[in-house]
Design an enzyme around this catalytic site. Structure first.
Site, PDB file in Angstrom:
ATOM      1  N   ASP A  82     -95.539  89.750 -13.350  1.00  0.00           N
ATOM      2  CA  ASP A  82     -96.377  89.271 -14.461  1.00  0.00           C
ATOM      3  C   ASP A  82     -95.624  88.197 -15.251  1.00  0.00           C
ATOM      4  O   ASP A  82     -96.188  87.152 -15.601  1.00  0.00           O
ATOM      5  CB  ASP A  82     -96.716  90.400 -15.425  1.00  0.00           C
ATOM      6  CG  ASP A  82     -97.399  91.578 -14.785  1.00  0.00           C
ATOM      7  OD1 ASP A  82     -96.716  92.346 -14.079  1.00  0.00           O
ATOM      8  OD2 ASP A  82     -98.610  91.725 -14.951  1.00  0.00           O
ATOM      9  N   ASN A 132     -97.415  98.828 -15.511  1.00  0.00           N
ATOM     10  CA  ASN A 132     -96.050  98.927 -14.979  1.00  0.00           C
ATOM     11  C   ASN A 132     -95.144  99.745 -15.904  1.00  0.00           C
ATOM     12  O   ASN A 132     -94.245 100.447 -15.448  1.00  0.00           O
ATOM     13  CB  ASN A 132     -95.444  97.536 -14.813  1.00  0.00           C
ATOM     14  CG  ASN A 132     -96.010  96.810 -13.610  1.00  0.00           C
ATOM     15  OD1 ASN A 132     -96.264  97.419 -12.577  1.00  0.00           O
ATOM     16  ND2 ASN A 132     -96.228  95.513 -13.753  1.00  0.00           N
ATOM     17  N   THR A 174    -103.645  90.570 -14.351  1.00  0.00           N
ATOM     18  CA  THR A 174    -102.638  90.858 -13.316  1.00  0.00           C
ATOM     19  C   THR A 174    -102.135  92.290 -13.492  1.00  0.00           C
ATOM     20  O   THR A 174    -100.935  92.566 -13.359  1.00  0.00           O
ATOM     21  CB  THR A 174    -101.447  89.875 -13.442  1.00  0.00           C
ATOM     22  OG1 THR A 174    -100.853  90.055 -14.746  1.00  0.00           O
ATOM     23  CG2 THR A 174    -101.902  88.436 -13.278  1.00  0.00           C
ATOM     24  N   ASP A 214     -99.300  93.301 -17.489  1.00  0.00           N
ATOM     25  CA  ASP A 214     -98.448  94.475 -17.772  1.00  0.00           C
ATOM     26  C   ASP A 214     -97.008  94.161 -17.350  1.00  0.00           C
ATOM     27  O   ASP A 214     -96.437  94.830 -16.475  1.00  0.00           O
ATOM     28  CB  ASP A 214     -98.954  95.719 -17.051  1.00  0.00           C
ATOM     29  CG  ASP A 214     -99.010  95.567 -15.525  1.00  0.00           C
ATOM     30  OD1 ASP A 214     -99.034  96.617 -14.840  1.00  0.00           O
ATOM     31  OD2 ASP A 214     -99.008  94.427 -15.023  1.00  0.00           O
ATOM     32  N   HIS A 272     -96.578  89.047  -6.645  1.00  0.00           N
ATOM     33  CA  HIS A 272     -98.031  89.274  -6.593  1.00  0.00           C
ATOM     34  C   HIS A 272     -98.787  88.443  -7.632  1.00  0.00           C
ATOM     35  O   HIS A 272     -99.683  87.685  -7.321  1.00  0.00           O
ATOM     36  CB  HIS A 272     -98.349  90.749  -6.863  1.00  0.00           C
ATOM     37  CG  HIS A 272     -97.621  91.726  -6.032  1.00  0.00           C
ATOM     38  ND1 HIS A 272     -97.975  92.056  -4.742  1.00  0.00           N
ATOM     39  CD2 HIS A 272     -96.534  92.492  -6.318  1.00  0.00           C
ATOM     40  CE1 HIS A 272     -97.153  92.979  -4.280  1.00  0.00           C
ATOM     41  NE2 HIS A 272     -96.274  93.263  -5.198  1.00  0.00           N
ATOM     42  N   ASP A 273     -98.438  88.639  -8.900  1.00  0.00           N
ATOM     43  CA  ASP A 273     -99.241  88.094 -10.000  1.00  0.00           C
ATOM     44  C   ASP A 273     -99.202  86.576 -10.048  1.00  0.00           C
ATOM     45  O   ASP A 273    -100.193  85.933 -10.433  1.00  0.00           O
ATOM     46  CB  ASP A 273     -98.768  88.677 -11.334  1.00  0.00           C
ATOM     47  CG  ASP A 273     -98.931  90.186 -11.360  1.00  0.00           C
ATOM     48  OD1 ASP A 273     -98.199  90.857 -12.107  1.00  0.00           O
ATOM     49  OD2 ASP A 273     -99.794  90.701 -10.634  1.00  0.00           O
ATOM     50  N   PHE A 301    -101.679  99.450  -6.800  1.00  0.00           N
ATOM     51  CA  PHE A 301    -101.330  99.996  -8.120  1.00  0.00           C
ATOM     52  C   PHE A 301    -102.348  99.645  -9.200  1.00  0.00           C
ATOM     53  O   PHE A 301    -102.802 100.529  -9.945  1.00  0.00           O
ATOM     54  CB  PHE A 301     -99.935  99.492  -8.526  1.00  0.00           C
ATOM     55  CG  PHE A 301     -99.460  99.995  -9.860  1.00  0.00           C
ATOM     56  CD1 PHE A 301     -99.561  99.191 -10.978  1.00  0.00           C
ATOM     57  CD2 PHE A 301     -98.920 101.265  -9.994  1.00  0.00           C
ATOM     58  CE1 PHE A 301     -99.121  99.643 -12.220  1.00  0.00           C
ATOM     59  CE2 PHE A 301     -98.477 101.730 -11.227  1.00  0.00           C
ATOM     60  CZ  PHE A 301     -98.587 100.915 -12.348  1.00  0.00           C
ATOM     61  N   ASN A 302    -102.722  98.380  -9.352  1.00  0.00           N
ATOM     62  CA  ASN A 302    -103.595  97.973 -10.470  1.00  0.00           C
ATOM     63  C   ASN A 302    -104.964  98.627 -10.375  1.00  0.00           C
ATOM     64  O   ASN A 302    -105.603  98.916 -11.380  1.00  0.00           O
ATOM     65  CB  ASN A 302    -103.756  96.451 -10.513  1.00  0.00           C
ATOM     66  CG  ASN A 302    -102.497  95.753 -10.976  1.00  0.00           C
ATOM     67  OD1 ASN A 302    -101.638  96.376 -11.599  1.00  0.00           O
ATOM     68  ND2 ASN A 302    -102.367  94.478 -10.640  1.00  0.00           N
TER      69      ASN A 302
END
Ligand code: RIB
Ligand code: CA
Length: 306
Positions: free
Chosen positions: A15, A39, A121, A10, A235-236, A162-163
């Site tokens: 990402d 996102n 992700t 996203d 993060h991703d 969040f995910n």
């Protein structure tokens, strides 16, 4: 021998950087990208995936758009983190390439073959729909390496990352599927902060390096404001790095269950590290990371792109 991977994403700053890391790394072969609402709305995350591939000169990699909304809930986006475009910071042009026809869940079924690692992700809506619509796909997914969840504190709420929060039902279904899954959560991603120094090392290395530096300039604003961090967790990219070099992240085999019926804790990934629930372990959960080596891998690989 490189590992075939598919990224379900996203984009989203991290990402986009994850996609570039994959493209810069001979250990993995990115065979496809699918997009989902998270996102930002699906139209924006899909455009952003196309733009990112174009910046790396890899518009040959097919992109399929997926779910516009979670399985059962209203979509929650993160414009406060990623901006209105979903990739605020750099100047974005309209991509010349278009997504392939057909939904991501069906495209993912086509891409899954023995040995392929699926790297979501984002919220797991597309992956849950893949498993629902193509139950035979279980045997064709080597492993899922998901950036999402948290053993400890969440980010979008104190309880949830969040995910997982955007689509708890999808996350619950994926963890219950029996497919080998690695969870790269906030506990490890927050340990490796991409700083302005890292961005400066990339700014003049090429089109991709400048793009990542400019993404970081914007992404950093949220993390300074909200966490007081001196850098941003990409993060991703850590999920991709885990496929590239599994020695970077230390994992523990544990049961992960996802809360879907709570006023305060919806989307919480309940990680039973000590086996106190009696629930069978069903995932490998990131508990530590060699932050220095991860960040050096990330910077050196992005710097190698044109
Ligand atoms: O919580 C961080 C995750 O949510 C990352 O994947 C970020 O891109 C957003 O999707
Ligand atoms: Ca994401």
């Amino acid at each position: 021998m490189s590992t075939k991977i598919v990224i379900d994403c996203d984009p989203g700053h991290d990402d986009a950087i994850a996609i570039l890391l994959a493209l810069a790394s001979p250990e993995v072969e990115l065979t496809g990208v699918t997009t989902v609402a998270g996102n930002q709305t699906l139209d924006k995350t899909t455009r952003n995936a196309l733009v990112t591939l174009e910046i790396a000169g890899r518009s040959d990699i097919p992109v399929a758009a997926g779910a516009e909304a979670p399985l059962r809930r209203e979509l929650r986006t993160a414009a406060h983190v990623h901006g209105e475009t979903g990739l605020d910071g750099p100047e974005l042009h309209e991509p010349s390439s278009r997504p392939v026809g057909g939904p991501a869940a069906d495209f993912l079924a086509e891409l899954m073959e023995p040995g392929v690692v699926l790297v979501p992700t984002a919220p797991l809506t597309n992956v849950a729909l893949l498993l629902e619509r193509h139950p035979d796909v279980h045997e064709r997914i080597e492993r899922i390496v998901w950036m999402g969840g948290a053993i400890g504190e969440g980010n979008v709420t104190p309880a949830a990352e969040f995910n997982a929060f955007v689509d708890p039902e999808a996350a619950a279904a994926v963890f219950a599927s029996g497919i080998p899954i690695t969870m790269i959560g906030l506990d490890v991603t927050h340990k490796a902060l991409f700083t302005r120094e890292h961005a400066e090392r990339l700014r003049s290395t090429g089109r991709a390096g400048r793009f990542v530096a400019e993404l970081s300039d914007f992404f950093q604003q949220f993390h300074e404001r909200s966490y007081g961090f001196g850098g941003s967790p990409i993060h991703d990219a850590m999920a991709i790095a885990h496929v590239i070099d599994p020695t970077l992240v230390t994992t523990r085999h544990a049961n992960v269950a996802v809360e879907t019926r709570s006023e305060l804790c919806d989307g919480r990934t309940v990680v039973d590290l000590r086996g106190v629930t009696g629930r069978e372990p069903n995932a490998d959960v990131g508990v530590d990371v060699d932050a220095e080596r991860f960040l050096e891998l990330l910077v050196s690989r992005i710097a190698s792109l044109p």
